[in-house]
Design an enzyme around this catalytic site. Structure first.
Site, PDB file in Angstrom:
ATOM      1  N   GLY A   1      21.175  58.329 100.439  1.00  0.00           N
ATOM      2  CA  GLY A   1      21.485  57.518  99.260  1.00  0.00           C
ATOM      3  C   GLY A   1      22.101  56.178  99.628  1.00  0.00           C
TER       4      GLY A   1
ATOM      5  CG  LEU B   1      26.228  59.981  97.099  1.00  0.00           C
ATOM      6  CD1 LEU B   1      26.139  59.610  95.633  1.00  0.00           C
ATOM      7  CD2 LEU B   1      24.832  60.170  97.672  1.00  0.00           C
TER       8      LEU B   1
ATOM      9  CB  CYS C   1      25.698  59.184  90.757  1.00  0.00           C
ATOM     10  SG  CYS C   1      24.693  58.978  92.215  1.00  0.00           S
TER      11      CYS C   1
ATOM     12  N   GLY D   1      20.654  74.851 100.819  1.00  0.00           N
ATOM     13  CA  GLY D   1      20.209  75.836 101.794  1.00  0.00           C
ATOM     14  C   GLY D   1      19.519  77.026 101.144  1.00  0.00           C
TER      15      GLY D   1
ATOM     16  N   GLY E   1      15.613  69.823 103.529  1.00  0.00           N
ATOM     17  CA  GLY E   1      16.958  69.255 103.618  1.00  0.00           C
ATOM     18  C   GLY E   1      17.827  69.934 104.655  1.00  0.00           C
TER      19      GLY E   1
END
Ligand SMILES: Cc1cc2nc3c(=O)[nH]c(=O)nc-3n(C[C@H](O)[C@H](O)[C@H](O)COP(=O)(O)OP(=O)(O)OC[C@H]3O[C@@H](n4cnc5c(N)ncnc54)[C@H](O)[C@@H]3O)c2cc1C
Ligand SMILES: Cc1cc2nc3c(=O)[nH]c(=O)nc-3n(C[C@H](O)[C@H](O)[C@H](O)COP(=O)(O)O)c2cc1C
Ligand code: FES
Lengths: 249, 304
Positions: free
Chosen positions: B47, B74, B133, B220, B268
């Site tokens: 980000g 972030l 966000c 995860g 990820g």
């Protein structure tokens, strides 16, 4: 160059209560430097993240790590038998920098922070650079005899007084009352704070830091410490070793 | 016959459906030591905001059963440094480049989008909007948890962003399809999901939360069934393509997302356990379509 590889267990022995020494056969053993660490992946999918562990010594084809069982991950590692293998990532992080001139050097190990300090001591010994060693433990020491083979100046303290002097690292430093140009230390945070306060203004203090890690290579931005400009730096790539004046801890 | 792995999203051709999940792959530099980044369908960068963001105090990471919590906050060094370093680096590769934008107000999002609007020599293929966000003008609740606010934000950004937009949805909502429809209506070209799930871990010995922020985001394998459910729900509510993510560790996991309705997938947390995770997912997809003689991923997309 970082490598993600299979590492076979050569030996995994219990040195004393909850402390183990594991030797792994790894292709990058020749290229590791004191202060660096590896990430070791667990097989149990429940414990997802790899565990960071410092390198304590290395040969042409193996690395040795000394670790304490503190949770499920280190427990799993302690169960490994010779010929078992782990996926590991390494070598990671920066290294202890060898002072270029002949200077007074102290190496300081607190508890399970001692192993990477031993690797550096061996390096200095090979280069015939003199140094003193200060070790502090709760009650039982590790690596004391090994350090003794490298220098006669090994000072030992334990909280309980079972081994060495009763007291801590600062007590030992006060007893010896020597001035050092360089101090290299690895251990718990309270010890770092005490050292930063105690040290001479001109002494350069280098600390090897710990923080929870996920990636070990700088992508997750999880393992940070604030620098003097209040910017969070990644310990896994810019550290784990930092000069004490550079960070804000 | 050669199997068809490439996918098309908003008129852009991706060599294969495997992408990286924002915030878990940096901007690729670290992993380029391990493999050729051109093997990936796309790199979704971490980000980026207009000004640098400090991030949260440590601990930022906690491990939980089959997953992890993060509260990175972030942290990033702002759009200018990002363009000079990260985007310039990525332009050495052919793989598609997706920039992930974050902000604390609508103006923040516009400001960072504008930083990327007139880049002369640097390529960006798509923008992913992280609407998870917190919106500081609305009491800190995430843009992505209110359909009206999410709709307004994407509509506003649509005016400033010429390239295709991906709205990245937060799973921390009662009805994900409602948010999906709202961003589709606002002109989003694609939807990605799921972002992390709000979660907490307590260190019972220290009697405090492991993360400095108290709660963080769970990712995860632990979240995969929730992600599959949400992708499938969104697939049935909108027409725009979906990038599915949440706990993908293997090719079989990726196939599960495609069967739930995803056009592409993102890997990820798995990158942290294995730097080759994306490549292994890609190989796993290839093995699967080989085994079942699938000629085009369209044959299995959204079949449940
Ligand atoms: C650079 C570095 C070098 C290290 N070197 C050594 C070493 O040589 N010997 C040794 O015994 N220990 C070392 N540690 C600490 C070691 O990583 C942890 O004790 C270990 O990860 C605990 O895992 P666990 O599953 O047994 O414990 P758990 O408490 O169950 O672990 C849960 C999670 O917290 C993380 N975690 C817990 N304690 C620590 C810690 N102190 N530092 C970082 N992460 C932690 C774990 O990695 C895991 O993700 C080092 C840590 C770092 C960052
Ligand atoms: C350490 C970390 C950092 C993340 N940073 C971002 C980010 O900057 N922007 C974003 O949209 N999502 C971010 N995410 C969310 C992931 O992109 C992804 O949606 C989520 O982790 C689920 O996928 P996974 O289970 O495969 O990790 C982050 C996740 C993690 C674990
Ligand atoms: S452990 Fe991921 S950035 Fe350091």
């Amino acid at each position: 160059m970082k490598v993600f590889t299979n590492a076979k267990v050569v030996e995994n022995i219990n040195i004393h209560t909850d402390i183990y020494k594991i030797t792994l056969s790894v292709p990058f053993a020749k290229n590791v430097f004191p202060g660096q660490f590896i990430m070791i992946c667990l097989k149990n999918g429940v414990n997802l993240l790899p565990r960071p562990l410092s390198i304590c010594s290395a040969t042409e084809s193996t690395i040795t790590i000394i670790y304490e069982i503190v949770g499920a991950g280190t427990k799993e590692i302690s169960m490994a038998k010779p010929e078992d293998s782990f996926k590991i990532l390494g070598p990671l992080g920066n290294t202890f920098e060898i002072p270029t001139e002949n200077k007074n050097i102290a190496l300081i190990g607190g508890g399970i922070g001692t192993p990477p300090i031993y690797f550096f001591a061996k390096k200095l010994y090979e280069l015939s650079i003199p140094f003193d060693v200060y070790l502090g433990f709760r009650n039982k020491s590790i690596l004391f005899d090994e350090f003794k083979q490298l220098t006669k100046n090994v000072y030992l303290a334990t909280d309980t007084g079972i081994e060495g002097t009763k007291g801590n690292i600062i007590d030992l430093l006060k007893n010896e009352n020597k001035t050092y140009d360089y101090i290299f230390a690895c251990g718990p945070k309270p010890m770092f704070k005490a050292l930063a306060t105690y040290k001479d203004e001109n002494t350069k203090l280098y600390l090897s830091l710990e923080e929870h890690m996920a990636c070990g290579v700088g992508t997750c931005v999880g393992c940070v410490v604030k620098n003097k400009d209040n910017i969070y730096e990644k310990i896994c790539v810019n550290g784990p070793i930092f000069e004490s004046n550079y960070i804000n801890f | 016959m050669k199997k068809k792995l490439n996918v098309n999203i908003a008129g852009i051709n991706f060599e294969n459906p495997v992408m990286t999940a924002s915030g878990t792959f940096g901007s690729g530099k670290e992993y380029s030591e391990f493999f050729d980044l051109n093997r990936l369908g796309a790199i979704v960068c971490k980000g980026v905001s207009k000004e640098p963001w400090t991030g949260n105090e440590p601990h930022r990471i906690a491990e939980t059963y089959g997953g992890m919590l993060n509260s990175i906050g972030l942290q990033n060094y702002g759009a200018k440094a990002f363009i000079e370093n990260d985007l310039a680096f990525l332009n050495n590769f052919e793989t598609k480049i997706i920039i992930n934008l974050c902000g604390k107000t609508t103006e923040d999002y516009i400001a960072v989008a504008e930083e990327f609007a007139n880049l002369e020599n640097l390529r960006v293929d798509m923008f992913e909007i992280n609407i998870s966000c917190p919106n500081i003008k609305e009491g800190g609740i995430a843009f992505g948890t209110d359909a009206k606010i999410a709709n307004k934000l994407i509509k506003e950004l649509r005016k400033y962003i010429k390239k295709p937009i991906i709205a990245k949805l937060s799973p921390n909502v009662t009805d994900i399809s409602e948010i999906a429809k709202a961003v589709e209506e606002a002109g989003s070209d694609c939807i990605s999901l799921i972002n992390t799930i709000s979660a907490m871990k307590i260190d019972i010995h220290k009697r405090k939360t492991v993360l400095s922020t108290g709660s963080g985001g769970l990712s995860g394998p632990a979240i995969k069934p929730i992600a599959i459910h949400m992708v499938n729900k969104v697939f049935k509510s909108v027409k725009i393509p979906i990038i599915g993510m949440g706990g993908i560790m293997t090719g079989d996991d990726a196939i599960e997302f495609i069967m739930a309705g995803a056009t592409a997938v993102a890997v990820g947390t798995a990158n942290f356990t294995n730097p080759y995770a994306t490549i292994e997912v890609l190989n796993g997809i290839e093995n699967f379509i080989e085994k079942y003689n699938i000629k085009d991923l369209e044959e299995i997309r959204g079949i449940v």
